[in-house]
Motif scaffolding. Structure first.
Motif, PDB file in Angstrom:
ATOM      1  N   VAL A 290     -56.005  41.351  -6.812  1.00 13.30           N
ATOM      2  CA  VAL A 290     -57.362  41.914  -6.758  1.00 13.30           C
ATOM      3  C   VAL A 290     -58.368  40.768  -6.569  1.00 13.30           C
ATOM      4  N   PRO A 291     -59.532  41.078  -5.945  1.00 14.02           N
ATOM      5  CA  PRO A 291     -60.521  40.029  -5.719  1.00 14.02           C
ATOM      6  C   PRO A 291     -61.264  39.639  -6.991  1.00 14.02           C
ATOM      7  N   THR A 292     -61.637  38.361  -7.082  1.00 14.28           N
ATOM      8  CA  THR A 292     -62.430  37.876  -8.206  1.00 14.28           C
ATOM      9  C   THR A 292     -63.770  37.365  -7.683  1.00 14.28           C
ATOM     10  N   VAL A 293     -64.849  37.915  -8.199  1.00 12.70           N
ATOM     11  CA  VAL A 293     -66.176  37.420  -7.836  1.00 12.70           C
ATOM     12  C   VAL A 293     -66.549  36.344  -8.843  1.00 12.70           C
ATOM     13  N   ARG A 294     -66.881  35.158  -8.338  1.00 12.86           N
ATOM     14  CA  ARG A 294     -67.175  34.040  -9.228  1.00 12.86           C
ATOM     15  C   ARG A 294     -68.232  33.140  -8.601  1.00 12.86           C
ATOM     16  N   SER A 295     -68.728  32.185  -9.395  1.00 14.32           N
ATOM     17  CA  SER A 295     -69.583  31.145  -8.837  1.00 14.32           C
ATOM     18  C   SER A 295     -68.763  29.859  -8.800  1.00 14.32           C
ATOM     19  N   GLN A 296     -68.990  29.033  -7.814  1.00  8.31           N
ATOM     20  CA  GLN A 296     -68.273  27.760  -7.747  1.00  8.31           C
ATOM     21  C   GLN A 296     -68.937  26.739  -8.665  1.00  8.31           C
TER      22      GLN A 296
ATOM     23  N   ALA B 115     -51.392  49.139 -11.167  1.00  4.83           N
ATOM     24  CA  ALA B 115     -50.145  49.921 -11.195  1.00  4.83           C
ATOM     25  C   ALA B 115     -50.439  51.421 -11.152  1.00  4.83           C
ATOM     26  N   GLU B 116     -51.662  51.783 -11.573  1.00  2.13           N
ATOM     27  CA  GLU B 116     -52.074  53.198 -11.488  1.00  2.13           C
ATOM     28  C   GLU B 116     -52.767  53.472 -10.151  1.00  2.13           C
ATOM     29  N   ASP B 117     -52.609  52.540  -9.194  1.00  4.40           N
ATOM     30  CA  ASP B 117     -53.191  52.685  -7.854  1.00  4.40           C
ATOM     31  C   ASP B 117     -54.704  52.596  -7.834  1.00  4.40           C
ATOM     32  N   LYS B 118     -55.272  51.933  -8.812  1.00  3.57           N
ATOM     33  CA  LYS B 118     -56.731  51.783  -8.833  1.00  3.57           C
ATOM     34  C   LYS B 118     -57.127  50.530  -8.060  1.00  3.57           C
ATOM     35  N   GLN B 119     -58.275  50.602  -7.435  1.00  2.60           N
ATOM     36  CA  GLN B 119     -58.827  49.433  -6.757  1.00  2.60           C
ATOM     37  C   GLN B 119     -59.758  48.721  -7.734  1.00  2.60           C
ATOM     38  N   VAL B 120     -59.404  47.470  -8.050  1.00  2.63           N
ATOM     39  CA  VAL B 120     -60.077  46.741  -9.134  1.00  2.63           C
ATOM     40  C   VAL B 120     -60.803  45.506  -8.578  1.00  2.63           C
ATOM     41  N   VAL B 121     -61.988  45.214  -9.117  1.00  2.71           N
ATOM     42  CA  VAL B 121     -62.679  43.952  -8.827  1.00  2.71           C
ATOM     43  C   VAL B 121     -62.888  43.236 -10.159  1.00  2.71           C
ATOM     44  N   LEU B 122     -62.652  41.921 -10.177  1.00  3.09           N
ATOM     45  CA  LEU B 122     -62.914  41.146 -11.392  1.00  3.09           C
ATOM     46  C   LEU B 122     -64.196  40.338 -11.224  1.00  3.09           C
ATOM     47  N   GLY B 123     -64.933  40.166 -12.310  1.00  5.16           N
ATOM     48  CA  GLY B 123     -66.138  39.344 -12.294  1.00  5.16           C
ATOM     49  C   GLY B 123     -66.011  38.242 -13.332  1.00  5.16           C
ATOM     50  N   ALA B 124     -66.172  36.982 -12.894  1.00  2.00           N
ATOM     51  CA  ALA B 124     -66.002  35.841 -13.806  1.00  2.00           C
ATOM     52  C   ALA B 124     -67.368  35.397 -14.330  1.00  2.00           C
TER      53      ALA B 124
END
Ligand code: GDP
Length: 302
Positions: free
Chosen positions: A158-164, A128-137
């Motif tokens: 936002v994209p989530t980086v994870r392992s399957q 909402a503050e216009d930040k580009q966010v990446v999540l890591g699981a």
């Protein structure tokens, strides 16, 4: 939105404030009254040290200035409570690019405290503050944890980086998330971590490793400990364990909507020496707020 959240906070926490005002305005300020004040503060999880300090300060004031008139009492309590909450602490979340790299925020805490929810809500606030966010699981212990985070990511956009793969190396996933954020020139990467308490030593080793491996790629700007406000002193013991494994820079206090024990804010800050930066005030996507000391004390005394 802040008004609505404040209302929710007031509903649960004003029991302490109303209690104090009631006790202190009932009559002569004798020993029995001060003891009752102490009991109320201890009951709100303020802790012995802060309780003693608050009561000592009030007593000295009464000695120096005389007993407060009823219309002064709330002002006095406001000032003294605010001192304890310490408005001078820096409560901003480091979530902006640092030079040519993204900010790195690691989030730790025991399962069930609301860690994943807090990561999702925080991502939403930052987007909402216009930040580009990446999540890591990096909670790879349960596949469901990564699924839950990914759902939040999709919801917030936002994209989530994870392992399957369940049981994949959490440090490797964290590293990949940080790398992804660097490559995509994101503003901030938020890493969710595991928090199974029954294997304390293994968990702490794992978190220390996640930290170490992230730091091979990038400094960590923020390490937020998520604590469930309803667990009181028990939560504090958990906090100390985490503080040994990682370098906590701030606390997200969740479920403050479900407790009258707002004193935990003061206790946490004193024991850990870091500020409460965020508060969770419900299960909804918008129910995360920056911690505002003055609004908090207002709510307590409302
Ligand atoms: P994790 O295991 O620590 O990742 O915990 P989750 O994020 O899965 O949250 C556990 C439960 O707590 C969920 O049902 C959340 O909706 C709930 N929860 C999280 N934060 C809050 C809050 O601030 N207030 C309330 N009432 N519930 C919350």
């Amino acid at each position: 939105r802040m008004g609505r959240l404040r209302g929710r906070l007031a509903g649960s926490n004003s029991a302490m404030g109303k209690g104090l005002l009631g006790i202190l305005s009932a009559g002569t300020l004798d020993e029995a009254v001060w003891e009752e004040v102490e009991d109320t503060l201890l009951g709100a999880d303020l802790g012995v040290e802060a309780t003693t300090e608050l009561v000592d300060n009030l007593r000295s004031r009464v000695k120096a200035e005389g007993a407060p008139a009823p219309e002064q009492l709330e002002g006095w309590l406001h000032e003294e409570l605010l001192k304890l909450v310490d408005p001078s602490m820096d409560r901003r979340i480091a979530a902006s690019r640092v030079g040519d790299r993204p900010a790195v925020v690691m989030v730790v805490g025991v399962n069930g405290t609301g860690k994943t929810t807090t990561v999702g809500k925080l991502a939403r606030v930052l987007v909402a503050e216009d930040k580009q966010v990446v999540l890591g699981a990096a909670d790879t212990f349960r596949a469901a944890a990564a699924d839950q985070l990914e759902t939040w990511g999709a919801r917030v956009g936002v994209p989530t980086v994870r392992s399957q793969r369940e049981g994949a190396d959490p440090a490797a996933v964290a590293f990949d998330a940080v790398k992804d954020a660097h490559e995509s020139e994101a503003d901030v990467v938020i890493i969710d971590t595991a928090g199974r308490l029954h294997n304390k030593v293994g968990l702490m080793d794992e978190l220390a490793k996640v930290k170490r491996v992230i730091e091979k790629r990038s400094p960590i700007d923020e390490c937020i400990l998520v604590l469930d406000a309803t667990t009181g002193q028990n939560g504090m013991r958990q906090a100390e364990v985490f503080a040994k494994a990682v370098n906590i820079t701030g606390v997200a206090l969740t479920k403050l909507d479900g407790t009258a024990k707002g004193g935990i804010v003061v206790l946490v800050q004193r024991e850990l020496g870091v500020p409460v930066k965020l508060v969770g005030l419900g299960e909804g996507a918008d129910d995360l707020a920056p911690f505002d000391p003055k609004a908090f004390v207002d709510a307590v005394l409302d």
